[in-house]
Design a protein around this motif. Structure first.
Motif, PDB file in Angstrom:
ATOM      1  N   GLY A  99       0.847  -1.174   0.000  1.00 50.88           N
ATOM      2  CA  GLY A  99       0.000   0.000   0.000  1.00 50.88           C
ATOM      3  C   GLY A  99       0.886   1.228   0.000  1.00 50.88           C
ATOM      4  O   GLY A  99       2.046   1.171   0.410  1.00 50.88           O
ATOM      5  N   MET A 100       0.356   2.334  -0.479  1.00 51.09           N
ATOM      6  CA  MET A 100       1.141   3.558  -0.531  1.00 51.09           C
ATOM      7  C   MET A 100       0.250   4.731  -0.166  1.00 51.09           C
ATOM      8  O   MET A 100      -0.909   4.782  -0.557  1.00 51.09           O
ATOM      9  CB  MET A 100       1.718   3.763  -1.933  1.00 51.09           C
ATOM     10  CG  MET A 100       2.532   5.036  -2.069  1.00 51.09           C
ATOM     11  SD  MET A 100       3.319   5.193  -3.674  1.00 51.09           S
ATOM     12  CE  MET A 100       4.754   4.177  -3.407  1.00 51.09           C
ATOM     13  N   PHE A 101       0.816   5.642   0.622  1.00 49.50           N
ATOM     14  CA  PHE A 101       0.144   6.892   0.934  1.00 49.50           C
ATOM     15  C   PHE A 101       0.865   8.007   0.207  1.00 49.50           C
ATOM     16  O   PHE A 101       2.083   8.056   0.172  1.00 49.50           O
ATOM     17  CB  PHE A 101       0.158   7.167   2.440  1.00 49.50           C
ATOM     18  CG  PHE A 101      -0.713   6.227   3.208  1.00 49.50           C
ATOM     19  CD1 PHE A 101      -2.083   6.401   3.232  1.00 49.50           C
ATOM     20  CD2 PHE A 101      -0.158   5.169   3.890  1.00 49.50           C
ATOM     21  CE1 PHE A 101      -2.887   5.530   3.931  1.00 49.50           C
ATOM     22  CE2 PHE A 101      -0.951   4.287   4.601  1.00 49.50           C
ATOM     23  CZ  PHE A 101      -2.325   4.471   4.617  1.00 49.50           C
ATOM     24  N   SER A 102       0.090   8.904  -0.353  1.00 45.78           N
ATOM     25  CA  SER A 102       0.640  10.045  -1.047  1.00 45.78           C
ATOM     26  C   SER A 102       0.118  11.303  -0.366  1.00 45.78           C
ATOM     27  O   SER A 102      -0.949  11.283   0.248  1.00 45.78           O
ATOM     28  CB  SER A 102       0.205   9.986  -2.508  1.00 45.78           C
ATOM     29  OG  SER A 102       0.820  10.994  -3.244  1.00 45.78           O
ATOM     30  N   CYS A 103       0.829  12.374  -0.460  1.00 47.87           N
ATOM     31  CA  CYS A 103       0.464  13.600   0.247  1.00 47.87           C
ATOM     32  C   CYS A 103      -0.154  14.620  -0.701  1.00 47.87           C
ATOM     33  O   CYS A 103       0.363  14.871  -1.789  1.00 47.87           O
ATOM     34  CB  CYS A 103       1.707  14.197   0.893  1.00 47.87           C
ATOM     35  SG  CYS A 103       1.361  15.714   1.803  1.00 47.87           S
ATOM     36  N   SER A 104      -1.254  15.224  -0.268  1.00 47.66           N
ATOM     37  CA  SER A 104      -1.923  16.215  -1.110  1.00 47.66           C
ATOM     38  C   SER A 104      -1.092  17.494  -1.236  1.00 47.66           C
ATOM     39  O   SER A 104      -1.340  18.294  -2.131  1.00 47.66           O
ATOM     40  CB  SER A 104      -3.297  16.549  -0.544  1.00 47.66           C
ATOM     41  OG  SER A 104      -3.177  17.130   0.734  1.00 47.66           O
ATOM     42  N   LYS A 105      -0.117  17.689  -0.365  1.00 46.07           N
ATOM     43  CA  LYS A 105       0.736  18.877  -0.459  1.00 46.07           C
ATOM     44  C   LYS A 105       1.889  18.677  -1.435  1.00 46.07           C
ATOM     45  O   LYS A 105       2.613  19.619  -1.725  1.00 46.07           O
ATOM     46  CB  LYS A 105       1.264  19.257   0.916  1.00 46.07           C
ATOM     47  CG  LYS A 105       0.156  19.748   1.832  1.00 46.07           C
ATOM     48  CD  LYS A 105       0.692  20.229   3.143  1.00 46.07           C
ATOM     49  CE  LYS A 105      -0.457  20.738   3.998  1.00 46.07           C
ATOM     50  NZ  LYS A 105       0.014  21.305   5.246  1.00 46.07           N
ATOM     51  N   SER A 106       2.064  17.470  -1.925  1.00 51.54           N
ATOM     52  CA  SER A 106       3.085  17.223  -2.944  1.00 51.54           C
ATOM     53  C   SER A 106       2.599  17.757  -4.282  1.00 51.54           C
ATOM     54  O   SER A 106       1.420  18.040  -4.466  1.00 51.54           O
ATOM     55  CB  SER A 106       3.358  15.719  -3.075  1.00 51.54           C
ATOM     56  OG  SER A 106       3.910  15.214  -1.899  1.00 51.54           O
ATOM     57  N   THR A 107       3.504  17.837  -5.214  1.00 55.88           N
ATOM     58  CA  THR A 107       3.114  18.292  -6.546  1.00 55.88           C
ATOM     59  C   THR A 107       2.287  17.221  -7.248  1.00 55.88           C
ATOM     60  O   THR A 107       2.321  16.040  -6.885  1.00 55.88           O
ATOM     61  CB  THR A 107       4.360  18.580  -7.399  1.00 55.88           C
ATOM     62  OG1 THR A 107       5.087  17.357  -7.579  1.00 55.88           O
ATOM     63  CG2 THR A 107       5.249  19.635  -6.758  1.00 55.88           C
TER      64      THR A 107
END
Length: 100
Positions: free
Chosen positions: A66-74
């Motif tokens: 599983g992977m989490f991504s950040c909404s503050k990233s591009t």
């Protein structure tokens, strides 16, 4: 004694700890051989990471990842994250904090 930040008073970190010198940083990748860490080349370290991912995927299936991504990233970084997990790993288990 001059502390980091330019003042004579030590700066406080989170949780109240103080520091007076920059924290040591790794400058080369480290790999573990027989329980002991040693310096390695980037090719060796990335190769070992890829082998580890492949071994877990082969043993437990792609849904073990599983992977989490950040909404503050591009947008480009989030796209690369979802492309990696879906293409290289074969899992659709990706989420971010965009739903708030």
């Amino acid at each position: 004694m001059q502390h980091r930040g330019g003042s004579a008073t030590p700066r406080r970190r989170r949780k109240g700890r103080t520091y007076s010198a920059p924290l040591p940083r790794l400058t080369t990748p480290m790999v573990r051989d027989g329980g002991v860490l040693r310096e390695a080349s980037w090719d060796e370290a990335l190769g070992r990471a890829a082998e580890g991912f492949a071994a877990i995927r082969d043993e437990h299936g792609p849904e073990a990842f599983g992977m989490f991504s950040c909404s503050k990233s591009t947008n480009e970084m989030n796209y690369a994250a979802q492309k990696f997990i879906r293409t290289a790993i074969g899992s659709n288990n990706i989420d971010s904090c965009n739903r708030t």
